[in-house]
Design an enzyme around this catalytic site. Sequence first.
Site, PDB file in Angstrom:
ATOM      1  N   HIS A   5     -20.804 -37.234   3.764  1.00  0.00           N
ATOM      2  CA  HIS A   5     -19.483 -37.449   3.174  1.00  0.00           C
ATOM      3  C   HIS A   5     -19.276 -38.888   2.712  1.00  0.00           C
ATOM      4  O   HIS A   5     -19.658 -39.822   3.388  1.00  0.00           O
ATOM      5  CB  HIS A   5     -18.424 -37.085   4.225  1.00  0.00           C
ATOM      6  N   GLU A  25     -22.009 -36.227  -0.817  1.00  0.00           N
ATOM      7  CA  GLU A  25     -20.779 -36.137  -1.604  1.00  0.00           C
ATOM      8  C   GLU A  25     -20.381 -37.537  -2.016  1.00  0.00           C
ATOM      9  O   GLU A  25     -20.396 -38.466  -1.207  1.00  0.00           O
ATOM     10  CB  GLU A  25     -19.681 -35.491  -0.762  1.00  0.00           C
ATOM     11  N   ASP A  27     -17.517 -39.848  -4.403  1.00  0.00           N
ATOM     12  CA  ASP A  27     -16.199 -39.848  -5.045  1.00  0.00           C
ATOM     13  C   ASP A  27     -16.289 -40.530  -6.405  1.00  0.00           C
ATOM     14  O   ASP A  27     -16.872 -41.609  -6.527  1.00  0.00           O
ATOM     15  CB  ASP A  27     -15.198 -40.608  -4.170  1.00  0.00           C
ATOM     16  N   HIS A  41     -13.641 -44.234  -2.972  1.00  0.00           N
ATOM     17  CA  HIS A  41     -12.642 -43.359  -2.357  1.00  0.00           C
ATOM     18  C   HIS A  41     -11.293 -44.055  -2.235  1.00  0.00           C
ATOM     19  O   HIS A  41     -10.284 -43.553  -2.715  1.00  0.00           O
ATOM     20  CB  HIS A  41     -13.125 -42.881  -0.976  1.00  0.00           C
ATOM     21  N   ASP A  85     -17.024 -35.477  -5.981  1.00  0.00           N
ATOM     22  CA  ASP A  85     -15.609 -35.268  -5.681  1.00  0.00           C
ATOM     23  C   ASP A  85     -14.832 -36.021  -6.756  1.00  0.00           C
ATOM     24  O   ASP A  85     -14.675 -37.238  -6.697  1.00  0.00           O
ATOM     25  CB  ASP A  85     -15.300 -35.803  -4.277  1.00  0.00           C
TER      26      ASP A  85
END
Length: 275
Positions: A5, A25, A27, A41, A85
């Site tokens: 993440h 993942e 961002d 993020h 994301d």
Amino acid sequence: WIMGHMVNEVYQIDEFVDLGANSIETDITFDDDAMAEYSYHGVPCDCKRWCHKWEYVNTFLDGLRRATTPGDSKYRKELSLVVFDLKTGDLSSSTAYKGGKLFGQKLLDRYWNGGNNGGRAYIILSIPDLDHYAFITGFKEALKNAGHEELLAKIGYDFSGNDDLGSTRTALNKAGIKDREHVWQSDGITNCIGRGLGRVRDAVRNRDSSNGYINKVYYWTIEKYVSVRDALDAEVDGIMTNEPDVIVNVLNEGNYRGRFRLATYDDNPWETFKR
């Protein structure tokens, strides 16, 4: 799939893969002209994480390409799936199409090397808002217009806003995505808060039914041992986590060793797994 993440600096790719992740993942934020700008993020983010790591998108995509290109000195064969994301909150439903088109062109240039021996990872476009389905339309158009429609074989789709599953299916269809056409369904919440598995179970039922729209289900963001076991018991296909080594440890427990294994590059992430 163990999905690392918030991997937003290039050095974190190795960090998370070393801990056992076979997926990451990242961002993606956008500027006022709908151009992908940073892998970032920002606050708030998960508990026990630093929210401010970032790269310019081009820098991150260059690093990601190297990590997923066989023969490169930075190549990590375990890394087979990347979730972008897409922080489309600053886009409108009308600029989402433009954002998708520009992002498709950027991936083609920076990640796929213009279609010439670029990175090999499968990629999920994860969008938080159902109203931004045109991002997908624009992305697909960009690859088609560039003569690289074949790269859509590497692209999957997810709406990450925990919306009603029926509404999610409708948004995908509006974007020109057919049922079970590379569809991942996420469910989850920040690791600071607990969340039940009710919607996950609904998504798994949809995945396993004869008339569903979902190929794979993933749950985010967990690292408590009990939460990981509960998610595996619910038969998810992927777990997004800040601590990949915890997922590895649970997968090695007696209850799970025979039922689950880590996905490799040879496992097609767009195919629904049948037990």
